[in-house]
Design a protein around this motif. Structure first.
Motif, PDB file in Angstrom:
ATOM      1  N   ILE A 146      10.947  87.928  56.999  1.00 38.64           N
ATOM      2  CA  ILE A 146      12.250  87.234  57.625  1.00 38.64           C
ATOM      3  C   ILE A 146      12.384  86.460  57.526  1.00 38.64           C
ATOM      4  O   ILE A 146      12.013  85.041  57.697  1.00 38.64           O
ATOM      5  CB  ILE A 146      11.732  88.295  58.994  1.00 38.64           C
ATOM      6  CG1 ILE A 146      10.869  89.049  59.240  1.00 38.64           C
ATOM      7  CG2 ILE A 146      12.993  88.490  59.881  1.00 38.64           C
ATOM      8  CD1 ILE A 146      10.693  89.163  60.683  1.00 38.64           C
ATOM      9  N   PRO A 147      13.727  86.007  57.047  1.00 43.94           N
ATOM     10  CA  PRO A 147      15.184  84.974  57.044  1.00 43.94           C
ATOM     11  C   PRO A 147      14.591  84.077  58.203  1.00 43.94           C
ATOM     12  O   PRO A 147      15.245  85.069  59.311  1.00 43.94           O
ATOM     13  CB  PRO A 147      16.421  84.809  56.237  1.00 43.94           C
ATOM     14  CG  PRO A 147      15.715  86.555  55.409  1.00 43.94           C
ATOM     15  CD  PRO A 147      14.416  87.021  56.478  1.00 43.94           C
ATOM     16  N   TYR A 148      15.160  82.778  58.648  1.00 40.12           N
ATOM     17  CA  TYR A 148      14.726  82.358  59.289  1.00 40.12           C
ATOM     18  C   TYR A 148      16.122  82.689  60.250  1.00 40.12           C
ATOM     19  O   TYR A 148      16.266  82.651  61.577  1.00 40.12           O
ATOM     20  CB  TYR A 148      14.803  80.794  59.839  1.00 40.12           C
ATOM     21  CG  TYR A 148      15.100  80.570  60.933  1.00 40.12           C
ATOM     22  CD1 TYR A 148      13.516  80.393  62.587  1.00 40.12           C
ATOM     23  CD2 TYR A 148      15.966  79.616  61.594  1.00 40.12           C
ATOM     24  CE1 TYR A 148      13.531  79.189  62.929  1.00 40.12           C
ATOM     25  CE2 TYR A 148      15.848  78.691  62.813  1.00 40.12           C
ATOM     26  CZ  TYR A 148      15.488  78.283  63.928  1.00 40.12           C
ATOM     27  OH  TYR A 148      14.921  77.624  64.844  1.00 40.12           O
ATOM     28  N   GLU A 149      17.330  82.562  59.614  1.00 38.50           N
ATOM     29  CA  GLU A 149      18.904  83.010  60.730  1.00 38.50           C
ATOM     30  C   GLU A 149      18.920  84.275  61.248  1.00 38.50           C
ATOM     31  O   GLU A 149      19.518  84.571  62.099  1.00 38.50           O
ATOM     32  CB  GLU A 149      19.442  82.881  59.460  1.00 38.50           C
ATOM     33  CG  GLU A 149      19.334  81.106  58.429  1.00 38.50           C
ATOM     34  CD  GLU A 149      18.785  80.709  57.762  1.00 38.50           C
ATOM     35  OE1 GLU A 149      17.993  82.020  57.415  1.00 38.50           O
ATOM     36  OE2 GLU A 149      18.301  80.433  57.606  1.00 38.50           O
ATOM     37  N   ARG A 150      17.961  85.321  60.323  1.00 36.25           N
ATOM     38  CA  ARG A 150      18.147  86.711  60.938  1.00 36.25           C
ATOM     39  C   ARG A 150      16.997  87.078  62.035  1.00 36.25           C
ATOM     40  O   ARG A 150      16.756  88.425  62.893  1.00 36.25           O
ATOM     41  CB  ARG A 150      17.384  87.148  60.001  1.00 36.25           C
ATOM     42  CG  ARG A 150      18.206  87.336  58.291  1.00 36.25           C
ATOM     43  CD  ARG A 150      18.230  88.131  57.734  1.00 36.25           C
ATOM     44  NE  ARG A 150      18.948  87.776  56.347  1.00 36.25           N
ATOM     45  CZ  ARG A 150      19.970  88.579  55.980  1.00 36.25           C
ATOM     46  NH1 ARG A 150      20.647  89.498  57.018  1.00 36.25           N
ATOM     47  NH2 ARG A 150      20.711  88.754  54.918  1.00 36.25           N
ATOM     48  N   HIS A 202      10.386  85.607  69.211  1.00 41.57           N
ATOM     49  CA  HIS A 202      10.228  86.776  67.463  1.00 41.57           C
ATOM     50  C   HIS A 202       8.967  87.144  67.618  1.00 41.57           C
ATOM     51  O   HIS A 202       8.684  88.431  67.661  1.00 41.57           O
ATOM     52  CB  HIS A 202      10.515  86.770  66.570  1.00 41.57           C
ATOM     53  CG  HIS A 202      10.675  87.033  65.547  1.00 41.57           C
ATOM     54  ND1 HIS A 202      11.663  88.822  65.564  1.00 41.57           N
ATOM     55  CD2 HIS A 202      10.007  87.142  64.237  1.00 41.57           C
ATOM     56  CE1 HIS A 202      11.494  89.117  64.116  1.00 41.57           C
ATOM     57  NE2 HIS A 202      10.005  88.709  64.041  1.00 41.57           N
ATOM     58  N   ASN A 252      18.800  77.747  51.401  1.00 40.68           N
ATOM     59  CA  ASN A 252      18.648  79.179  52.229  1.00 40.68           C
ATOM     60  C   ASN A 252      18.187  80.060  51.243  1.00 40.68           C
ATOM     61  O   ASN A 252      19.100  79.830  50.393  1.00 40.68           O
ATOM     62  CB  ASN A 252      19.032  78.944  53.626  1.00 40.68           C
ATOM     63  CG  ASN A 252      19.178  78.427  54.736  1.00 40.68           C
ATOM     64  OD1 ASN A 252      18.840  78.008  54.671  1.00 40.68           O
ATOM     65  ND2 ASN A 252      21.008  78.076  54.388  1.00 40.68           N
ATOM     66  N   GLU A 300      17.694  89.696  51.665  1.00 39.97           N
ATOM     67  CA  GLU A 300      17.506  90.743  53.180  1.00 39.97           C
ATOM     68  C   GLU A 300      15.976  90.759  53.101  1.00 39.97           C
ATOM     69  O   GLU A 300      15.293  90.421  52.266  1.00 39.97           O
ATOM     70  CB  GLU A 300      17.815  92.652  52.268  1.00 39.97           C
ATOM     71  CG  GLU A 300      19.471  92.448  52.430  1.00 39.97           C
ATOM     72  CD  GLU A 300      20.303  92.531  53.515  1.00 39.97           C
ATOM     73  OE1 GLU A 300      19.443  92.536  54.500  1.00 39.97           O
ATOM     74  OE2 GLU A 300      21.555  92.128  53.174  1.00 39.97           O
ATOM     75  N   GLU A 301      15.756  91.533  54.762  1.00 44.34           N
ATOM     76  CA  GLU A 301      13.734  91.737  54.770  1.00 44.34           C
ATOM     77  C   GLU A 301      13.818  92.018  53.829  1.00 44.34           C
ATOM     78  O   GLU A 301      14.114  93.640  53.316  1.00 44.34           O
ATOM     79  CB  GLU A 301      14.015  91.931  56.420  1.00 44.34           C
ATOM     80  CG  GLU A 301      12.253  92.276  56.506  1.00 44.34           C
ATOM     81  CD  GLU A 301      12.435  92.481  58.006  1.00 44.34           C
ATOM     82  OE1 GLU A 301      11.345  92.754  58.199  1.00 44.34           O
ATOM     83  OE2 GLU A 301      13.534  92.286  58.700  1.00 44.34           O
TER      84      GLU A 301
END
Length: 640
Positions: free
Chosen positions: A249-253, A419, A442, A447-448
């Motif tokens: 999972i990207p940290y920004e999401r 989270h 980044n 997408e995840e």
């Protein structure tokens, strides 16, 4: 009344909770408080340590380990004798040896010994696998011998136990060594022995039945099938591990974290930070832990962590403990540096992890010069055996943040913790993108999705196109999940028949053992290991500064990547590195720097673009004070 209450009442009836008038600093972990000038020992923690000691003894009994029970208190003689008779360890001639100095260290060559009561006995040819000491204060010498031979020690300790003796005990049991408690302790050992011996007998019976059944004639084709399947399983084990997929999972999401002091306090009170502090700075000529190397303005990497935790505890009124897992070569040096933070509001505990994956306060020299990337699985299991994990769970802790102590960029992030709790994640690894998919630090159009572990590079591996991510070795683990794994023996261990030392058979990553495991791709700035003086140059430069224990990148730098620094062997050691720089040059606008040969830097220098300074053999180059070098190739003083 619950079973736990009954057991605690039993402990209280033995006066196990009554300590001495003096409580040493390292014993305060086990104390409940003071009353009438007497130290009160926490019975819950005594019970936890008793259980861990019995679990260890049971594991040795299962593998037919050898035991030595040491007692020199005449009040306990009859109790110990009854116990050894029942478990089959009693030896009338051997009992005299328990009072003989040098017995362990001299046991390699059998000879006659004369004990205090003038009995002559022969020593065994093999040392025991475990030493159980009833009266530790009287027999500190035998504990010293056991440490020299790397023999685990189970011993009763009280509140006045000196540090030099306490730190050598593998499984300390905090309690008042009253006759009643010693009787209870021996009774627990006896029941543990008898239960394990009963289990072994049952296994032998089942094995005998299976052997009889196996002796019946079978078709040849059927006999070969299991061997083929077993061989295939062994050859494919590494491949199967590499194919394990982990959602990244990207940290920004991640969901935004609400800035509420009360909620943040409640969240952080569930966290404990664990730093693996085994990395030495020997490659940089520093005979000490990397975490204690100064990275600028008197700050160390250990200091960054301490400042982070101290800031969080002060700002939110929470209690985030810090556990430091040292090697034998970093333990004492780190404790000296930690003295600077001894008055802080941090609940601090230091342990030593020896080469047998056992947590102790000190230990033998490791065969390796550096313990850089310690096995998270071994550390957590060692915490379980030491009783610390149970203590943390009793305090309401739910997650542990495991980080290597030489990573200056690690951040205790409530957003990630929130989270994990909201989604009931059992294990989370922090990764960062490699250059193959990294733009502006980044993910782009990312997408995840799931990545195979084979696509995640380890810090020690050379990066290539097949690797999409880099493991930062920062890991978040649910304490209840790891306790379940240990209790159910899901983490596989084997015992070496020659040494009876426990070694992990699984791979270094424990993420494969968890059902709900994820990865979070964090910004590249959160992985900044101190591996060489080139890294130290960036940390000490104007590119980075520290704020509340967090590295902050200079906003004036427009390039998202750090400058590439290549220093020659003249700069490898800390002493030569420090002497060749009057002050660290400004590198905010630098893209790359290469320095080799006899080069010296003055004060107030600024480097921009691509700079190469390579002194010809036998030539000395001194960069003057205040000079600005931009896109320069320098081979001599005339090129400046």
């Amino acid at each position: 009344m619950t079973l736990h209450s009954i057991v605690i009442q039993k402990l209280l009836s033995t006066n196990a909770h009554l300590g001495r008038r003096v409580a040493t600093h390292h014993f305060k972990l086990f104390t409940y408080g003071r009353r009438n000038g007497m130290t009160i020992i926490d019975s819950d923690k005594t019970l936890i340590c008793l259980r861990n000691a019995c679990d260890f003894i049971a594991s040795l009994v299962r593998h037919k380990g050898r035991f030595m029970f040491v007692n020199t208190n005449p009040l306990f003689d009859e109790i110990v004798e009854q116990m050894t008779r029942r478990i089959g360890c009693y030896s009338p001639s051997g009992n005299a040896l328990w009072r003989t100095g040098g017995f362990l260290t001299n046991s390699c060559s059998p000879k006659k010994f004369r004990s205090r009561n003038k009995k002559i006995c022969f020593g065994p040819t093999q040392p025991p696998d475990c030493l159980v000491v009833m009266d530790t204060e009287r027999k500190s010498s035998v504990i010293q011998e056991a440490e020299k031979l790397q023999i685990p020690v189970v011993a009763l300790v009280d509140s006045s136990m000196p540090w030099e003796c306490y730190k050598k005990i593998t499984y300390p049991i905090p309690a008042n060594d009253s006759v009643q408690f010693v009787y209870l302790f021996c009774n627990m050992i006896t029941k543990t022995f008898l239960l394990e011996q009963k289990k072994l007998a049952a296994v032998k019976d089942r094995l005998g039945i299976a052997l009889v059944a196996a002796s019946a004639p079978k078709p040849e084709a059927r006999e070969e099938v299991p061997h083929i399947e077993e061989s295939k399983s062994e050859s494919d084990s590494g491949t199967e591990f590499a194919k394990i997929q982990v959602p990244i999972i990207p940290y920004e999401r991640l969901a935004p974290f609400p800035e509420d002091v009360a909620e943040t306090k409640k969240l952080l009170d569930k966290l404990v930070v664990l730093k693996l502090n085994g990395a030495l700075g020997t490659k940089m000529g520093f005979d000490g832990p990397k975490s204690t190397i100064e990275i600028g303005n008197g700050m160390t990497i250990l200091g960054l962590t301490a400042t982070q935790i101290e800031h969080l505890n002060s700002k939110y009124g929470c209690n985030v403990p810090l556990l430091l897992i040292n090697s034998s070569r970093t333990h004492d040096a780190t404790l000296k540096v930690w003295g600077k933070y001894s008055q802080s509001n941090i609940d601090f505990h230091a342990f030593e992890l020896n080469q047998n994956s056992q947590l102790r306060s000190s230990g033998e020299q490791s065969s390796n010069n550096e313990l850089v990337h310690a096995n998270q699985g071994a550390v957590i299991v060692s915490l379980m055996r030491s009783g610390m994990l149970d203590v943390l769970l009793s305090q309401g802790k739910e997650y542990v943040f495991v980080v290597n102590s030489d990573n200056a960029g690690a951040i205790i992030d409530p957003k990630i913790l929130n989270h994990l709790i909201q989604n009931k994640v059992e294990c989370c690894m922090e990764v960062r993108p490699t250059t193959s998919i990294d733009v502006n630090g980044n993910f782009v159009n990312f997408e995840e999705r799931k990545f195979q572990l084979a696509e995640i590079a380890q810090p020690s591996e050379r990066l290539s196109e097949k690797f999409k991510l880099l493991d930062t070795k920062n890991m978040w683990i649910n304490l209840n999940a790891i306790k379940t794994l240990v209790d159910t023996d899901a983490l596989k261990w084997e015992v070496d028949a020659g040494s009876s030392l426990m070694r992990e058979t699984a791979t270094s990553s424990i993420i494969q053992f968890f059902e709900n495991a994820i990865g979070i791709s964090v910004p590249s700035s959160r992985y900044f290991p101190l591996n060489a003086t080139s890294d130290l140059l960036l940390l000490q430069s104007d590119l980075y500064s520290a704020y509340n224990g967090v590295l902050i990148r200079n906003a004036a730098r427009t390039n998202p990547k750090d400058p590439s620094i290549e220093l020659g062997p003249e700069f490898d050691k800390l002493t030569s590195f420090a002497s060749r720089f009057k002050s660290i040059p400004g590198v905010v606008e630098l893209d790359s720097l290469k320095v080799a040969g006899d080069v010296w830097f003055g004060n107030g220098i600024k480097l921009k673009g691509n700079v190469s300074i390579v002194a010809r053999p036998g030539m000395r180059i001194e960069i003057p004070d205040g000079v600005v070098l931009e896109n320069k190739l320098i081979n001599g003083p005339e090129d400046i």
